[in-house]
Structure formats: structure tokens, C-alpha cells
Design a protein around this motif. Structure first.
Motif, mmCIF file in Angstrom:
data_model
loop_
_atom_site.group_PDB
_atom_site.id
_atom_site.type_symbol
_atom_site.label_atom_id
_atom_site.label_comp_id
_atom_site.label_asym_id
_atom_site.label_seq_id
_atom_site.Cartn_x
_atom_site.Cartn_y
_atom_site.Cartn_z
ATOM 1 N N LEU A 11 0.823 -1.213 0.000
ATOM 2 C CA LEU A 11 0.000 0.000 0.000
ATOM 3 C C LEU A 11 0.858 1.265 0.000
ATOM 4 O O LEU A 11 0.425 2.305 -0.493
ATOM 5 N N GLY A 12 2.070 1.180 0.528
ATOM 6 C CA GLY A 12 2.980 2.322 0.487
ATOM 7 C C GLY A 12 3.395 2.669 -0.929
ATOM 8 O O GLY A 12 3.628 3.829 -1.254
ATOM 9 N N LYS A 15 -0.581 2.807 -3.085
ATOM 10 C CA LYS A 15 -1.528 3.740 -2.447
ATOM 11 C C LYS A 15 -2.929 3.156 -2.287
ATOM 12 O O LYS A 15 -3.549 3.332 -1.272
ATOM 13 N N VAL A 16 -3.461 2.489 -3.295
ATOM 14 C CA VAL A 16 -4.794 1.872 -3.228
ATOM 15 C C VAL A 16 -4.709 0.510 -3.904
ATOM 16 O O VAL A 16 -4.155 0.402 -4.993
ATOM 17 N N ASN A 19 -6.586 1.281 1.503
ATOM 18 C CA ASN A 19 -5.519 2.272 1.442
ATOM 19 C C ASN A 19 -5.021 2.570 2.853
ATOM 20 O O ASN A 19 -5.648 2.195 3.834
ATOM 21 N N PRO A 73 -4.271 8.694 6.279
ATOM 22 C CA PRO A 73 -3.344 9.837 6.240
ATOM 23 C C PRO A 73 -2.615 9.965 7.575
ATOM 24 O O PRO A 73 -3.106 9.510 8.610
#
Length: 95
Positions: A24-25, A28-29, A91, A94
């Protein structure tokens, strides 16, 4: 070890959670199946004896689903929507 772990009730290991965070890093998704295919592609060839494709998919992705569940509990991952086929996007949260 009897019972479930208090910190990780889905029973995921540090390695599985690390795999999920790494994928995921970068992406992202992703869906759970995409995470599994990138981090553990060898699992794609296992569970071929299951009767239906949904049972095979569930057997392949179960461990990573548990890791995502534990990461959600710790506030590190979240569900990011749903695809038309029914798969859920995941994801990182934040900072």
C-alpha cells in the motif's frame, strides 16, 4: 497459545502486516487480491482443489484480509471504496 491475541485479534503476523504496508505504500490503493498477488504470488497456485472460484480466492486472500483488519484496528489502513465487481479497495490512513 490459546485464544486470540489482544493486539491483533485477526491473528495476523508481523510479516503479513509488513507485506500489506509495503504494497500500500507503493500502490496507495489496492484490493486484497492485488496485495496477495504482489506480496505472495506463490499462493496463487495453492488452493486449486477448492470447488468454486470464490472459495479459492477466499483461501488465497484470507491471511492478508486478517492483516488488513488488524491494521484497521490500529488506525493504519482503511477501506477506500468498492469496485463494481464487489471487491473493496484498501488504502493507508493519512498521517
Amino acid at each position: 497459545m490459546a485464544g486470540k491475541r489482544e493486539e491483533n485479534p485477526a491473528g495476523s503476523s508481523n510479516n503479513l502486516r509488513g507485506d500489506v504496508l509495503r504494497v500500500l505504500g507503493v500502490l496507495k490503493v489496492a484490493t486484497v487480491e492485488q496485495i496477495q498477488q504482489i506480496s505472495a504470488p506463490h499462493l496463487s497456485y495453492r488452493h486449486t482443489d477448492k470447488p468454486t472460484s470464490s472459495k479459492r480466492k477466499q483461501a488465497r486472500t484470507g491471511a492478508h484480509t486478517g492483516a488488513l483488519s488488524d491494521l484497521r484496528k490500529h488506525g493504519l489502513a482503511e477501506n477506500g471504496g468498492q469496485l463494481p465487481g464487489g471487491d473493496t479497495l484498501r488504502n493507508l490512513t493519512p498521517m
